[in-house]
Design an enzyme around this catalytic site. Structure first.
Site, mmCIF file in Angstrom:
data_model
loop_
_atom_site.group_PDB
_atom_site.id
_atom_site.type_symbol
_atom_site.label_atom_id
_atom_site.label_comp_id
_atom_site.label_asym_id
_atom_site.label_seq_id
_atom_site.Cartn_x
_atom_site.Cartn_y
_atom_site.Cartn_z
ATOM 1 N N ASP A 52 1.419 -0.851 0.353
ATOM 2 C CA ASP A 52 0.288 -0.581 -0.393
ATOM 3 C C ASP A 52 0.278 1.069 0.345
ATOM 4 O OD1 ASP A 52 -2.124 -1.325 -0.070
ATOM 5 O OD2 ASP A 52 -2.988 -1.429 1.968
ATOM 6 N N TYR A 111 7.369 -10.228 6.575
ATOM 7 C CA TYR A 111 6.622 -8.946 7.239
ATOM 8 C C TYR A 111 7.525 -8.520 8.765
ATOM 9 C CZ TYR A 111 3.694 -7.871 2.794
ATOM 10 O OH TYR A 111 3.135 -8.318 1.707
#
Length: 249
Positions: A52, A111
């Site tokens: 994003d 992540y």
């Protein structure tokens, strides 16, 4: 037509996400422009994940098909030369088979979320960490995070705009630790729902500052209701740090 696997590092702040957009700067658009400047080809790259706006990467993986059989090192160096004004760097280039796919061949994505936990705001890391002033109990977050590990319906931690067909995901690793003034959250899974990592991070941070308990996290997960989620952590502190493929350590 040879296929190249590229490992990419980028600062997500200047871009409106990874995915190419006609009127907004994107990581994908910048890389594709660099390929065109180098080869003259108009191409579409494929990526392991579409981050994003504001999300960073230290090891995003993409693949590109080129008409000419260039040495991999030449591809890496040429693309970096054309990306010199961008916040993007090609760290590695490898020739792969035609059936290898950056997204569909991946079996793990990793992540890291960085929380800067101190009173003073970040001067050098602004936009690269989430600044939380209130003291955080990382051990309490680690305990609460274990409720999220395994196969679950992650509807609570799924963005309302998520296009995945199913909310079922298997979270392989959820680890929280303190590293100096920072609290690091590491998540590993084959794939994630849209904003799942930021939703889990924001919820676990509520435990860290004492507003939630581990039982509250479990109840939120079991509610399978987006409104039961805690605050969604900002994009600033999130990094795609690795993509795993079968046969690799």
């Amino acid at each position: 037509m040879p296929r190249y696997r590229l490992t990419i590092e980028y600062d997500g702040r200047p871009y409106n996400g990874f995915q190419a957009q006609a009127s907004q700067p994107s990581v994908q658009g910048a890389i594709e422009a660099a390929v065109k400047a180098f080869t003259g080809q108009t191409i579409r790259i494929a990526a392991a994940g579409r981050t994003d706006t504001g999300v960073h990467a230290t090891a995003q993986v993409v693949h590109v098909d080129l008409e000419r059989d260039w040495p991999a090192e030449t591809v890496m160096n040429a693309l970096n030369a054309h990306l010199v004004r961008e916040a993007i760097s090609v760290l590695d280039a490898v020739v792969v088979s035609d059936d290898w796919h950056a997204r569909f061949s991946a079996n793990e994505r990793r992540y890291l979320y960085r929380i800067l936990n101190r009173r003073a705001p970040p001067a050098l890391e602004r936009g690269k960490v989430w600044h939380v002033k209130k003291p955080i109990d990382a051990d309490a977050m680690q305990t609460a995070a274990q409720a999220l590990v395994g196969l679950h319906d992650f509807t609570t931690f799924r963005d309302m705009a998520c296009q995945a067909k199913s909310p079922l995901k298997t979270l392989d690793v959820a680890r929280v630790s303190r590293v100096g003034d920072e609290v690091h959250l590491v998540f590993e899974a084959r794939s994630f729902l849209h904003r799942q990592v930021r939703s889990m991070t924001g919820t676990l941070a509520e435990v860290g500052v004492g507003r939630w308990t581990a039982d509250d996290v479990m109840a939120a997960l079991e509610a399978r209701d987006r409104t039961a989620c805690g605050p969604v952590a900002p994009a600033d502190g999130l990094y795609l740090t690795g993509v795993g493929y079968e046969g690799e350590g």
